[in-house]
Write a protein that holds these residues in place. Structure first.
Motif, short mmCIF file in Angstrom:
data_model
loop_
_atom_site.label_atom_id
_atom_site.label_comp_id
_atom_site.label_asym_id
_atom_site.label_seq_id
_atom_site.Cartn_x
_atom_site.Cartn_y
_atom_site.Cartn_z
N THR A 199 117.22 85.66 123.54
CA THR A 199 116.03 86.48 123.80
C THR A 199 114.87 85.90 123.00
N SER B 177 104.19 88.58 121.44
CA SER B 177 103.31 89.62 120.91
C SER B 177 101.90 89.42 121.43
N THR B 178 101.29 90.51 121.90
CA THR B 178 99.91 90.47 122.37
C THR B 178 99.14 91.59 121.68
N SER C 250 100.95 95.28 121.09
CA SER C 250 102.24 95.44 121.77
C SER C 250 103.00 94.12 121.81
N SER C 251 104.28 94.22 122.11
CA SER C 251 105.11 93.02 122.25
C SER C 251 106.12 93.24 123.36
N THR C 252 106.52 92.14 124.01
CA THR C 252 107.49 92.21 125.10
C THR C 252 108.64 91.26 124.79
N THR C 253 109.86 91.76 124.94
CA THR C 253 111.05 90.93 124.73
C THR C 253 111.63 90.52 126.07
N TYR C 254 112.03 89.27 126.16
CA TYR C 254 112.60 88.72 127.38
C TYR C 254 114.01 88.21 127.11
N THR D 289 110.51 87.08 121.97
CA THR D 289 109.51 88.14 122.02
C THR D 289 108.11 87.54 122.00
N THR E 243 112.32 90.45 131.96
CA THR E 243 111.81 91.32 130.91
C THR E 243 112.92 92.24 130.40
N GLY E 244 112.97 92.42 129.08
CA GLY E 244 113.95 93.30 128.46
C GLY E 244 115.18 92.56 127.98
#
Length: 202
Positions: free
Chosen positions: A50, A54-55, A58-62, A52, A164-165
């Motif tokens: 995985t 960050s923007t 917020s942040s998104t993990t893939y 992550t 995503t996730g």
């Protein structure tokens, strides 16, 4: 700890270790969530991990799965469910391609730089079946962008999946592993990959 597990289910590490137990993979990585799984298929290595992004606030993990291989002829493709990411391939000069399986073509967008090769690849019914098992999918061949550059020669590309996730479903992960193994074998069958360790081929 048991209370948290009851709410959130098993951890990523627990699920991924179970995956290793079932298919013979190896869990590697550091203590602070840097774990990855390495699975060997013939001479190829499939890597599950995985990352992550960050923007600002917020942040998104893939979750991603990757496997480097020697691309014999430069064939590239990308496939995703209809309505998602539909303009990306066109930026790189790839064309829309249909497999001839009407139901599959209705549900998935395929783009590639060689229509004949793409049809040969997706003529494999097991590949189409395994793709259909994924609720969301972004599966492609992409240029090595530096992750493996210290070890591998320039002609090595990556078979690459991203979503995503964090995937914590052993059966889904096993299906993805099977998709990679079958696709790598089919790429060899159609003359677009070598059945070699990428480390050894210059």
């Amino acid at each position: 700890m048991g209370f948290l597990r009851e709410i959130f289910g098993p951890s990523k590490e627990e699920v991924w270790q179970e995956l290793c137990n079932q298919i013979g993979g190896e869990m590697k990585g550091g203590f602070w969530g840097g774990n990855k799984v390495e699975i060997r298929v013939k001479e190829w290595i499939i890597i599950l991990d995985t990352y992550t992004v960050s923007t600002g606030k917020s942040s998104t993990t893939y979750t991603r799965m990757r496997s480097p291989y020697v691309n014999r002829d430069g064939f590239q493709f990308a496939i995703y469910r209809q309505g998602f990411f539909s303009e990306v391939g066109k930026v790189f000069g790839m064309q829309d391609i249909e497999t001839g399986d009407s139901e599959f073509d209705r549900n998935f967008q395929i783009q590639g730089n060689d229509e004949f090769k793409a049809r040969e690849l997706f003529a494999n019914p097991k590949i189409r079946y395994l793709i259909q098992q994924q609720p969301s999918i972004h599966f492609e061949v992409k240029d090595d962008e530096g992750w493996f550059r210290a070890s591998f020669p320039e002609k090595v590309d990556e078979l690459y999946f991203q979503v995503t996730g964090v995937i914590k479903d052993v059966e889904r992960l096993k299906s993805l592993y099977e998709l990679f193994a079958e696709t790598l074998n089919q790429l060899c069958h159609i003359g677009s990959a070598y059945e070699d360790d990428p480390n050894l081929r210059l």
